[in-house]
Design an enzyme around this catalytic site. Sequence first.
Site, PDB file in Angstrom:
ATOM      1  N   LYS A   1       0.855  -1.184   0.000  1.00  8.47           N
ATOM      2  CA  LYS A   1       0.000   0.000   0.000  1.00  8.47           C
ATOM      3  C   LYS A   1       0.892   1.236   0.000  1.00  8.47           C
ATOM      4  O   LYS A   1       1.698   1.437   0.905  1.00  8.47           O
ATOM      5  CB  LYS A   1      -0.875  -0.031   1.254  1.00  8.47           C
ATOM      6  CG  LYS A   1      -1.755   1.176   1.389  1.00  8.47           C
ATOM      7  CD  LYS A   1      -2.766   0.972   2.477  1.00  8.47           C
ATOM      8  CE  LYS A   1      -3.573   2.226   2.701  1.00  8.47           C
ATOM      9  NZ  LYS A   1      -4.465   2.087   3.829  1.00  8.47           N
TER      10      LYS A   1
ATOM     11  N   LYS B   1      -2.366  -1.434  -3.739  1.00  7.85           N
ATOM     12  CA  LYS B   1      -3.218  -0.254  -3.624  1.00  7.85           C
ATOM     13  C   LYS B   1      -2.374   1.002  -3.616  1.00  7.85           C
ATOM     14  O   LYS B   1      -1.370   1.014  -2.911  1.00  7.85           O
ATOM     15  CB  LYS B   1      -3.981  -0.378  -2.308  1.00  7.85           C
ATOM     16  CG  LYS B   1      -4.870   0.769  -1.985  1.00  7.85           C
ATOM     17  CD  LYS B   1      -5.575   0.477  -0.715  1.00  7.85           C
ATOM     18  CE  LYS B   1      -6.283   1.751  -0.309  1.00  7.85           C
ATOM     19  NZ  LYS B   1      -6.541   1.817   1.057  1.00  7.85           N
TER      20      LYS B   1
HETATM   21  C1  PBG Z   1      -7.163   2.783   5.615  1.00  8.51           C
HETATM   22  C2  PBG Z   1      -7.675   2.812   4.224  1.00  8.51           C
HETATM   23  C3  PBG Z   1      -7.594   3.867   3.318  1.00  8.51           C
HETATM   24  C4  PBG Z   1      -8.255   3.440   2.168  1.00  8.51           C
HETATM   25  C5  PBG Z   1      -8.707   2.139   2.399  1.00  8.51           C
HETATM   26  N1  PBG Z   1      -8.323   1.769   3.673  1.00  8.51           N
HETATM   27  C6  PBG Z   1      -7.035   5.242   3.471  1.00  8.51           C
HETATM   28  C7  PBG Z   1      -5.585   5.472   3.654  1.00  8.51           C
HETATM   29  O1  PBG Z   1      -4.811   4.560   3.896  1.00  8.51           O
HETATM   30  O2  PBG Z   1      -5.183   6.638   3.606  1.00  8.51           O
HETATM   31  C8  PBG Z   1      -8.423   4.250   0.935  1.00  8.51           C
HETATM   32  C9  PBG Z   1      -9.489   3.804   0.005  1.00  8.51           C
HETATM   33  C10 PBG Z   1      -9.793   4.799  -1.062  1.00  8.51           C
HETATM   34  O3  PBG Z   1      -9.128   5.859  -1.175  1.00  8.51           O
HETATM   35  O4  PBG Z   1     -10.738   4.551  -1.828  1.00  8.51           O
HETATM   36  N2  PBG Z   1      -8.201   2.548   6.528  1.00  8.51           N
END
Ligand code: PBG
Length: 308
Positions: free
Chosen positions: A178, A230
């Site tokens: 991520k 992601k």
């Molecule tokens: C963390 C999480 C995020 C997203 C999914 N899980 C935000 C981040 O890490 O800043 C983002 C999902 C999206 O932007 O559609 N809980």
Amino acid sequence: MVAQTSVEPRQLVLPVFVAEGLTEPRPISSMPGVVQHTLDTLRKTAVEAAQAGLAGVMLFGVPSEKDARGSGAVDPHGILTEAVRAVREEVGDDCLVMTDVCLDEFTDHGHCGVLTPSGAVDNDATVEIYAEMAVLHAEAGAHVVAPSGMMDGQVGAIRDALEAAGHVDTAILAYAAKYASAFYGPFREAVASSLQGDRKTYQQDGSNLREALHEVALDLAEGADLVMVKPALAYLDVIRAVREVVDVPVAAYNISGEYAMVEAAAANGWINREAAIGETLTSIRRAGADIVLTYWALEWARRWGSAR
Ligand code: PBG
């Protein structure tokens, strides 16, 4: 006949937001068409997801009170746990109930973990809370828990806690690679986050590909059943690289900013919305993702059904 890639409902997961204390759904202005659900409208949406043949729903809870420790996350009657119960009651095993295991929706500072006195994210204390959350979600009926905070050791700790509590069949979908990304922007509105600054001390640097493979290997060694990359679009090469080295299913998250870009351009008449959605989802599948999390999941499933 000759299409080499397909985007099928069974491969799609719909991310859904549910907020505490709402009497009607609240639109998210930076994500046109996406709302914060009430528990009631969440139930309806989950039934639609199951009927449309989607793989599942990924639940995000937005508590009405946030604090430094994210206490709402481990409240057995907190919004996310209640949402899991409600959705599981509606869909049974017709589609998968998945949960985002993270603290950023619950903390008043908006970080994915609890902080040390100096303001740094406290990795190990945070991991213990994730483990507690995961067990709560499994008890409430989640089929899949998805730790998304990028803390070291989070998958192993969750696996141990699930096993110890007897939840031997709960799957772990690890947000393994991520990246710290500007494309999470609209998500901040979706979960009413007050984050100042960034998450660069725990999320990955966009210039690193090998690091993603390292993170994926760690998560698999710790017991992840599925791994996720992601965001998706700016990281299609990462999806492909991960797909080539692992044997488990690979998921990719077509995130809020990727959704918002298409919707905003389409609303201005600058692109063909339907075609752009199709191209987006196809590119993520073609890059190698077996599973795609997308806010267009329901719409796509309906279109897919009518196209056959
Ligand atoms: C963390 C999480 C995020 C997203 C999914 N899980 C935000 C981040 O890490 O800043 C983002 C999902 C999206 O932007 O559609 N809980």
